[in-house]
Design a protein around this motif. Structure first.
Motif, short mmCIF file in Angstrom:
data_model
loop_
_atom_site.label_atom_id
_atom_site.label_comp_id
_atom_site.label_asym_id
_atom_site.label_seq_id
_atom_site.Cartn_x
_atom_site.Cartn_y
_atom_site.Cartn_z
N PHE A 15 -4.55 3.97 -17.49
CA PHE A 15 -3.86 3.24 -16.42
C PHE A 15 -2.37 3.57 -16.50
O PHE A 15 -1.82 3.72 -17.59
CB PHE A 15 -4.07 1.73 -16.54
N THR A 16 -1.74 3.70 -15.35
CA THR A 16 -0.33 4.04 -15.31
C THR A 16 0.29 3.50 -14.03
O THR A 16 -0.40 3.29 -13.03
CB THR A 16 -0.13 5.57 -15.37
N ASP A 17 1.60 3.28 -14.07
CA ASP A 17 2.32 2.86 -12.86
C ASP A 17 2.62 4.03 -11.94
O ASP A 17 2.97 3.82 -10.77
CB ASP A 17 3.65 2.19 -13.25
N SER A 18 2.50 5.23 -12.45
CA SER A 18 2.88 6.42 -11.69
C SER A 18 1.67 7.07 -11.04
O SER A 18 0.52 6.81 -11.39
CB SER A 18 3.56 7.44 -12.62
N ILE A 19 1.97 7.95 -10.08
CA ILE A 19 0.92 8.75 -9.45
C ILE A 19 0.79 10.04 -10.24
O ILE A 19 1.78 10.75 -10.45
CB ILE A 19 1.29 9.06 -7.99
N VAL A 46 0.81 -1.22 0.00
CA VAL A 46 0.00 0.00 0.00
C VAL A 46 0.84 1.27 0.00
O VAL A 46 0.29 2.38 -0.02
CB VAL A 46 -0.95 0.03 1.22
N SER A 47 2.16 1.14 0.01
CA SER A 47 3.02 2.32 0.08
C SER A 47 3.95 2.45 -1.12
O SER A 47 4.72 3.41 -1.21
CB SER A 47 3.86 2.29 1.36
N LYS A 48 3.90 1.49 -2.06
CA LYS A 48 4.78 1.54 -3.22
C LYS A 48 3.98 1.42 -4.50
O LYS A 48 2.88 0.85 -4.50
CB LYS A 48 5.82 0.41 -3.17
N ILE A 49 4.53 1.95 -5.59
CA ILE A 49 3.93 1.79 -6.90
C ILE A 49 4.48 0.52 -7.55
O ILE A 49 5.51 0.00 -7.10
CB ILE A 49 4.21 3.02 -7.80
N PRO A 50 3.84 -0.01 -8.58
CA PRO A 50 4.35 -1.23 -9.23
C PRO A 50 5.76 -1.02 -9.79
O PRO A 50 6.09 0.06 -10.30
CB PRO A 50 3.34 -1.47 -10.35
#
Length: 279
Positions: A215-219, A44-48
């Motif tokens: 959809f993206t891996d980033s915030i 819950v604290s990291k991105i893929p």
């Protein structure tokens, strides 16, 4: 004969209640049994890491933040549109006027339209205007979907306010604007419940943002960037052949379920407390 009919309907009601409750608990059990083992702080604290579909590391922080961005933004935008509509058809328009009735009918129809239709409509607008998938497109599309929910729920909450109270306020010389403020104050429990219900619908919908938010891996750091959401995270990652990626999908399902459960319970508790204390 009446006793027999009463017992038959009583049994049917009990069976229906047990069936619905069992289905709910079965769904929750399935999700939590598969997802709790994968849910940890890193999740819950990291991105893929390495791609949401093939990367084995990382978590779902991008989907959590993206869902909150879209849901909060669409709820606030929806309120800006919904509250004036509800005030007009209940305070300014005449009782059972053609305009009020056709407005309610229109929103009843919009309420029943599947979310995928809203997604396709939002995508068509994006193509026409030359826009790309982005956080802004997702917010606008979800706003269109939840406005009927907000309008109809708040409309029902305001219509519960006794007509005698409105007439009493008018008799004291209050304007329609002042009357609207008093009526809204009396309807706070129902309005708050409508907001939370629309929030829960917005955060749990996948079809509406499938073509619009992307959809993206980033915030996302701006409105023109694509945004991941928890429903799409589950949809995309569960279809991956890599077990670690599927684990992220189940973890996302647990997080989404917890959020929806918290929203539902909070709506019930706050609505009950506000109903006791409203003046």
């Amino acid at each position: 004969m009446r006793k027999i009919e009463e017992n038959i309907f009583k049994v049917l009601m009990i069976m229906s209640t047990v069936l619905i409750s069992s289905t709910l608990f079965w769904i929750i059990y399935t999700i939590f049994s598969k997802g709790l083992g994968s849910l940890n702080w890193d999740m819950v604290s990291k991105i893929p890491e390495g791609g949401f579909y093939i990367g084995k590391g990382g978590g779902i922080l991008n989907a959590i933040i993206g869902s909150l961005y879209i849901t909060v933004g669409s709820t606030l935008l929806g309120l800006l549109v919904s509250i004036p509509i509800v005030i007009y058809i209940n305070i300014y328009a005449k009782n059972n006027s053609f305009l009020a009735n056709i407005t309610r009918l229109s929103y009843d129809i919009l309420f029943g339209i599947p979310s995928i239709v809203y997604g396709a409509f939002g995508f068509a607008i994006m193509v026409y205007m030359g826009l790309k998938t982005s956080l802004l497109a997702g917010i606008i599309t979800v706003t269109l979907m939840i406005i009927p929910i907000l309008v109809r729920a708040m409309d029902e909450a305001i219509r519960v306010v006794p007509e005698d109270m409105k007439n009493s306020v008018y008799a004291l010389g209050a304007t329609r604007y002042e009357t609207a403020k008093i009526v809204l104050r009396q309807s706070i429990p129902g309005i708050f419940t409508a907001i939370l219900l629309s929030f829960g619908r917005a955060i749990g919908d996948a079809a509406c943002v499938l073509f619009t938010a992307g959809f993206t891996d980033s915030i996302p750091t701006s409105l023109d960037q694509p945004a991941a959401t928890l429903p799409l995270s589950i949809f995309f990652q569960l279809s991956s052949p890599i077990q670690e990626v599927q684990n992220r999908a189940y973890a996302a399902a647990v997080v989404l379920t917890i959020i929806v459960l918290i929203i539902s319970i909070t709506a019930k508790i706050i609505s009950k407390n506000l109903s006791k204390n409203k003046i």
